[in-house]
Enzyme design. Structure first.
Site, PDB file in Angstrom:
ATOM      1  N   SER A 175       0.830  -1.200   0.000  1.00 48.88           N
ATOM      2  CA  SER A 175       0.000   0.000   0.000  1.00 48.88           C
ATOM      3  C   SER A 175       0.868   1.255   0.000  1.00 48.88           C
ATOM      4  CB  SER A 175      -0.968  -0.022   1.182  1.00 48.88           C
ATOM      5  OG  SER A 175      -1.936   0.991   1.075  1.00 48.88           O
ATOM      6  N   ASP A 338      -3.100   6.696  -3.268  1.00 44.03           N
ATOM      7  CA  ASP A 338      -1.864   6.112  -2.768  1.00 44.03           C
ATOM      8  C   ASP A 338      -1.415   5.026  -3.751  1.00 44.03           C
ATOM      9  OD1 ASP A 338      -3.830   4.258  -2.142  1.00 44.03           O
ATOM     10  OD2 ASP A 338      -2.922   3.677  -0.238  1.00 44.03           O
ATOM     11  N   ASP A 340      -1.371   1.805  -4.149  1.00 41.54           N
ATOM     12  CA  ASP A 340      -2.240   0.711  -4.595  1.00 41.54           C
ATOM     13  C   ASP A 340      -3.671   1.183  -4.806  1.00 41.54           C
ATOM     14  OD1 ASP A 340      -2.837   0.985  -1.849  1.00 41.54           O
ATOM     15  OD2 ASP A 340      -3.412  -1.127  -1.686  1.00 41.54           O
ATOM     16  N   ASP A 342      -6.122   2.223  -3.039  1.00 37.17           N
ATOM     17  CA  ASP A 342      -7.288   1.931  -2.201  1.00 37.17           C
ATOM     18  C   ASP A 342      -7.664   3.136  -1.338  1.00 37.17           C
ATOM     19  OD1 ASP A 342      -5.191   1.778  -0.362  1.00 37.17           O
ATOM     20  OD2 ASP A 342      -5.891  -0.088   0.567  1.00 37.17           O
TER      21      ASP A 342
END
Length: 604
Positions: A175, A338, A340, A342
């Site tokens: 992440s 961000d 990734d 999410d």
């Protein structure tokens, strides 16, 4: 030292990755003079928890590497096969419950069904390799396995778990962690869990049961030996464009062009060198937002994250390039995902100051709540045919404003522990968020936080406001007038030793604070004891007479203590908004001082 070097030598001899094997041999050679890195790499086994795995990449059992990932994949596979043999355990079972599954027999004839799994990955170093090895291990175990075709956002993987009706989803990502990290996130779905938990990150008892299977696989005669883990050379399905296009189309059609037709909005988007660029722009364009300017320096995936010191849009400076581009092109809105994708950060031009301002996660959470109320309580209602009273939810460390917005609309509302593994499990959920820039705006599509769908609905709201000469800041003022000005802040205390966190939490329990900003503590709760509404978690919560709330808990992913503060300032009229904002800032500053004093950190 000799024992440590011998253990490391065994691991290096079995390491399937030449790069980490060579790195380990260098650490062994350097250990007599500088043992710290080698010792930490072998300080213990990387713990598998409710977030799966996440750590720095490198050799040894305390790092992310092929040995650790192979064992994790084998552990998840064993758990999936066990679930396919017996009725699934209740979702509310307590952690540590006896594992009644027989993991020793996984023949196809003993299974009630053949489990299905989908594996995704981002663009960090080793992500694709970890994902491919997971697919090989799942396939060898008899699990029907789908592999994502390219580095893609985490929400696409979470969507795929539900869209493909899989019993599990694996996302290889760290992440927004630093560039040296990687991680392994686990979702369950399909026939393995109850309907409300399908496509949601794991909770107890699944985490401890998987950890038990991993421990069994890792119990080998020599450290690092994975020769007992069977790996297929083929047999998994690499997904084509249809699945990814399905996500893009489904999310793009969440907009309501009848009620909110405006599309005149200039948007700046950044993916912070992550995997969200192409998907986010496709969704925005597909929904009619075509005036989108990407931050060119950050649009291509780059695992070194060259333009940011920390790839987290919450961090100071992370959105500087986006704001500079917004100023240059005269944008109306900035969206920053961000790495990734999410999560999403939102920036807007404050008309009162003429400067670009990054909105706090609680502000965006309230704005989305107000917008979803205007849409009838849910996104995509016409498409899903959903009925029933809408339900909003947010984590206990997020603002209490969403609960007031829900109550005013006649909706249900729930508070949960931190993390979407809890928020997404709220029955009949139609919208949920947490202050750390995570928003779930369409649970029937992605039952997890999704920075792409959330960014789209922020754009829909901003465009509709622009069409009538209003801004996001005007809506925030409306909410303050209706419910009081809710102002929040977070302070993080980073430590070198985990024992320092334990000491500070012990101090809070033995010497509780008497007041915050001169207002006496009216109620406190030790959340480690649990309650009828919340599972036990390591945190302390305080409420003062004037409505100030403070919650203090250790971070689940980093060595730091996190303190969440919220003050509520009554506002009697629009003419008092400026004074209310000044009073809120003064009160928050005072509470910060009192919190540090309560932790014994007055001089920090």
């Amino acid at each position: 030292m000799a024992a440590l070097q011998a253990a490391a030598g065994q691991w290096a001899a079995h390491d399937p990755d030449p790069a980490t094997a060579a790195q380990l041999l260098d650490l062994i050679a350097a250990a007599p003079a500088d043992p710290a890195e080698l010792a930490d790499s072998f300080a213990g086994n990387l713990a598998f928890g409710t977030a799966g795995l996440r750590a720095a990449m490198g050799p040894g059992p305390n790092r992310m590497n092929k040995v650790v990932v192979r064992r994790a994949a084998a552990g998840v596979a064993a758990h999936l096969l066990a679930l396919a043999k017996e009725p699934a355990q209740p979702e509310d079972a307590q952690e540590g419950q006896k594992d009644t599954f027989d993991a020793g027999s996984s023949s196809a004839s003993a299974l009630r069904y053949q489990p299905r799994a989908v594996v995704g990955f981002d663009a960090r170093y080793n992500s694709q390799a970890f994902a491919q090895e997971t697919a090989a291990i799942f396939t060898a175990a008899g699990i029907e396995t789908f592999l994502m075709p390219a580095p893609l956002p985490t929400p696409v993987l979470a969507y795929a778990v539900r869209a493909l009706d899989c019993e599990a989803g694996i996302m290889v990502t760290a992440s927004h962690n630093p560039r040296q990290d990687n991680g392994y996130k686990v979702y369950l779905g399909g026939r393995a869990v109850a309907p409300e938990a399908r496509g949601v990150q794991i909770v107890a008892p699944h985490d401890s049961l998987i950890a038990g299977h991993i421990d069994a696989v890792a119990n080998t005669a020599e450290l690092g030996d994975t020769s007992g883990i069977e790996m297929a050379s083929e047999g998994w399905h690499v997904l084509g464009d249809a699945l990814v296009q399905g996500y893009k189309t489904t999310v793009a059609t969440l907009v309501d062009p009848t009620a909110f037709p405006a599309r005149e909005l200039r948007i700046v988007h950044t993916s912070l060198h992550g995997v969200g660029h192409e998907t986010a722009l496709a969704v925005l364009n597909g929904a009619g937002f075509t005036d989108v300017h990407a931050v060119a320096e950050q649009s291509a995936p780059a695992p070194d994250f060259p333009t940011v010191s920390f790839p987290n849009p919450e961090e100071p400076g992370a959105m500087d390039l986006a704001f500079a581009l917004a100023e240059e092109v005269g944008a109306d809105l900035v969206l920053a995902n961000d790495p990734d994708a999410d999560r999403v950060a939102v920036g807007a031009l404050n008309p009162a100051t003429g400067t670009w301002h990054q909105l706090h996660g609680d502000q965006v959470g309230a704005l989305l709540g107000a917008h979803i109320v205007a849409r009838g309580g849910r996104a995509g209602r016409a498409e899903t045919g959903a009925t029933g009273t809408p339900v909003f939810a947010n984590s206990i460390v997020s603002s209490r404003l969403l609960g007031k917005i829900a109550a005013a609309a006649g909706y249900g509302h729930a508070h949960t522990l931190t993390g979407f593994k809890w928020i997404s499990r709220v029955p009949a959920l139609t919208y949920g968020y947490e202050e750390a820039l995570g928003y779930c705006v369409a649970p029937e599509v992605v039952r997890d936080k999704d920075g792409i769908s959330a960014g789209l609905l922020v754009a829909e709201m901003a465009a509709s406001l622009k069409a009538v000469g209003r801004t996001l800041f005007d809506v925030l003022d409306d909410l303050a007038l209706a419910h009081g000005l809710h102002a929040s802040n977070q302070i993080s205390i980073r430590v070198e030793e985990i024992s320092d966190i334990h000491a500070m939490m012990s101090r809070l329990r033995s010497q509780p604070p008497a007041h915050f900003d001169g207002s006496a503590i009216a109620e406190l709760a030790d959340l480690a004891t649990g309650s009828i509404d919340l599972p036990a978690t390591e945190a302390m919560a305080y409420w003062s007479d004037n409505g100030t709330r403070v919650i203090i808990r250790p971070s689940g992913t980093e060595p730091k203590l996190k303190c969440y503060l919220e003050v509520i300032i009554p506002v009697t009229g629009a003419e008092h908004l400026g004074a209310a904002h000044e009073e809120a800032q003064r009160a928050l500053d005072a509470v910060v001082i009192d919190v540090k004093a309560a932790l014994g950190l007055e001089n920090l």
